[in-house]
Design a protein around this motif. Sequence first.
Motif, PDB file in Angstrom:
ATOM      1  N   ASN A 146     -18.266   4.203  36.004  1.00 58.66           N
ATOM      2  CA  ASN A 146     -17.608   4.165  37.306  1.00 58.66           C
ATOM      3  C   ASN A 146     -18.499   4.676  38.426  1.00 58.66           C
ATOM      4  N   LEU A 147     -19.234   5.742  38.143  1.00 59.74           N
ATOM      5  CA  LEU A 147     -20.012   6.414  39.179  1.00 59.74           C
ATOM      6  C   LEU A 147     -21.500   6.138  39.086  1.00 59.74           C
ATOM      7  N   GLY A 148     -21.936   5.573  37.978  1.00 60.08           N
ATOM      8  CA  GLY A 148     -23.357   5.384  37.736  1.00 60.08           C
ATOM      9  C   GLY A 148     -23.962   6.601  37.073  1.00 60.08           C
ATOM     10  N   GLY A 149     -25.028   6.394  36.354  1.00 58.77           N
ATOM     11  CA  GLY A 149     -25.692   7.504  35.698  1.00 58.77           C
ATOM     12  C   GLY A 149     -25.343   7.603  34.226  1.00 58.77           C
ATOM     13  N   SER A 150     -25.711   8.726  33.635  1.00 59.97           N
ATOM     14  CA  SER A 150     -25.506   8.923  32.195  1.00 59.97           C
ATOM     15  C   SER A 150     -25.077  10.340  31.856  1.00 59.97           C
ATOM     16  N   GLY A 151     -24.580  11.091  32.851  1.00 62.05           N
ATOM     17  CA  GLY A 151     -24.241  12.488  32.653  1.00 62.05           C
ATOM     18  C   GLY A 151     -23.130  12.745  31.658  1.00 62.05           C
ATOM     19  N   SER A 152     -22.123  11.860  31.614  1.00 62.32           N
ATOM     20  CA  SER A 152     -21.032  12.064  30.667  1.00 62.32           C
ATOM     21  C   SER A 152     -21.534  11.962  29.232  1.00 62.32           C
ATOM     22  N   VAL A 153     -22.325  10.918  28.960  1.00 57.78           N
ATOM     23  CA  VAL A 153     -22.868  10.735  27.614  1.00 57.78           C
ATOM     24  C   VAL A 153     -23.837  11.862  27.276  1.00 57.78           C
ATOM     25  N   ALA A 154     -24.720  12.217  28.211  1.00 61.13           N
ATOM     26  CA  ALA A 154     -25.710  13.254  27.942  1.00 61.13           C
ATOM     27  C   ALA A 154     -25.052  14.606  27.693  1.00 61.13           C
ATOM     28  N   ALA A 155     -24.035  14.948  28.495  1.00 59.46           N
ATOM     29  CA  ALA A 155     -23.333  16.218  28.305  1.00 59.46           C
ATOM     30  C   ALA A 155     -22.613  16.237  26.972  1.00 59.46           C
ATOM     31  N   LEU A 156     -21.982  15.119  26.615  1.00 65.18           N
ATOM     32  CA  LEU A 156     -21.275  15.057  25.340  1.00 65.18           C
ATOM     33  C   LEU A 156     -22.264  15.130  24.180  1.00 65.18           C
ATOM     34  N   ALA A 157     -23.422  14.488  24.309  1.00 62.33           N
ATOM     35  CA  ALA A 157     -24.431  14.561  23.257  1.00 62.33           C
ATOM     36  C   ALA A 157     -24.916  15.997  23.073  1.00 62.33           C
ATOM     37  N   ALA A 158     -25.140  16.705  24.177  1.00 60.88           N
ATOM     38  CA  ALA A 158     -25.544  18.112  24.086  1.00 60.88           C
ATOM     39  C   ALA A 158     -24.430  18.954  23.472  1.00 60.88           C
ATOM     40  N   ALA A 159     -23.186  18.645  23.844  1.00 62.04           N
ATOM     41  CA  ALA A 159     -22.051  19.345  23.240  1.00 62.04           C
ATOM     42  C   ALA A 159     -21.972  19.043  21.749  1.00 62.04           C
ATOM     43  N   GLY A 160     -22.390  17.831  21.358  1.00 63.52           N
ATOM     44  CA  GLY A 160     -22.444  17.505  19.935  1.00 63.52           C
ATOM     45  C   GLY A 160     -23.438  18.378  19.199  1.00 63.52           C
ATOM     46  N   ALA A 161     -24.562  18.687  19.854  1.00 62.02           N
ATOM     47  CA  ALA A 161     -25.532  19.598  19.248  1.00 62.02           C
ATOM     48  C   ALA A 161     -24.938  20.995  19.089  1.00 62.02           C
ATOM     49  N   ALA A 162     -24.107  21.405  20.051  1.00 60.68           N
ATOM     50  CA  ALA A 162     -23.409  22.687  19.924  1.00 60.68           C
ATOM     51  C   ALA A 162     -22.371  22.623  18.806  1.00 60.68           C
ATOM     52  N   LEU A 163     -21.655  21.513  18.722  1.00 58.59           N
ATOM     53  CA  LEU A 163     -20.659  21.339  17.672  1.00 58.59           C
ATOM     54  C   LEU A 163     -21.313  21.380  16.295  1.00 58.59           C
ATOM     55  N   ASN A 164     -22.525  20.865  16.205  1.00 61.33           N
ATOM     56  CA  ASN A 164     -23.237  20.882  14.934  1.00 61.33           C
ATOM     57  C   ASN A 164     -23.474  22.313  14.455  1.00 61.33           C
TER      58      ASN A 164
END
Length: 260
Positions: free
Chosen positions: A130-148
């Motif tokens: 909707n807004l352009g960019g990749s921040g949602s995916v990148a933040a979730l991927a980093a959160a996935g590293a925390a979840l790991n």
Amino acid sequence: MRSTPPEQEANTTMNSNTTMRMRCAAALTALAALTVLGLAGCGSSTGTSGGGSGTAAGQAVTVPANTSGPGGTVIIYGKADAANTLDVYEDFRCPVCDRLERADGATIQQLADNGTYKIQYHMGTFLDDNLGGSGSVAALAAAGAALNESPAKYEQFRTVLYANQPDEQNDAFASADHLLELAAKVPGLRSAAFDQAVRNGTYKPWAQRVGAAFAGSGVTGTPTVLLNGTTLTLFDSGTGEPITPAQYQALVQQTIGAKK
């Protein structure tokens, strides 16, 4: 936080010509006018992907530890055997998700910590589209590293992300350096393995899969919160403001009581 997802009370007008994209709420000043069955927030069109959510055919997907649901697309926080389940649909770039987190996040987590319910997070990435960019995916991927590392580390990092959420037009979460700076605010999270996972985008294909699962869920906006399948109205219909922590606790108890 899974039954058939209900209608969102306050989604924005959807673009019928765009079945693969999601749209954010028009303006926060319109929140007070949004009422009835759901939440005021970021709305989405129906579709099968969002925010670059669809993973390419044959693309390897590394799933973090401590996931649940089909393909590891659900993140659980709290006691697995809790009698009640809170399903939370959100996007790290959603400004209304941030408003709810700031008002009630500590109480929402507290009730998971004391065993009232477990939380099932269903993360969207549609605001990248909707807004352009990749921040949602990148933040979730980093959160996935925390979840790991652990669900507790995920929850702590999630809290930090919302506390430092940029304006939705600013794609700051797309920067690995910025995400690592934020991760440093979580005691014990940074490590060589964590940093490498964030810099290399190890969990980005997983984040895209999670976003695709959100897009296919039928939920039409964020934040959407359900307790035992019942949508919770967490914004005051008159003021458009999040309900208070005390009101949230009372609503939870009322909803659990109605189940019995």
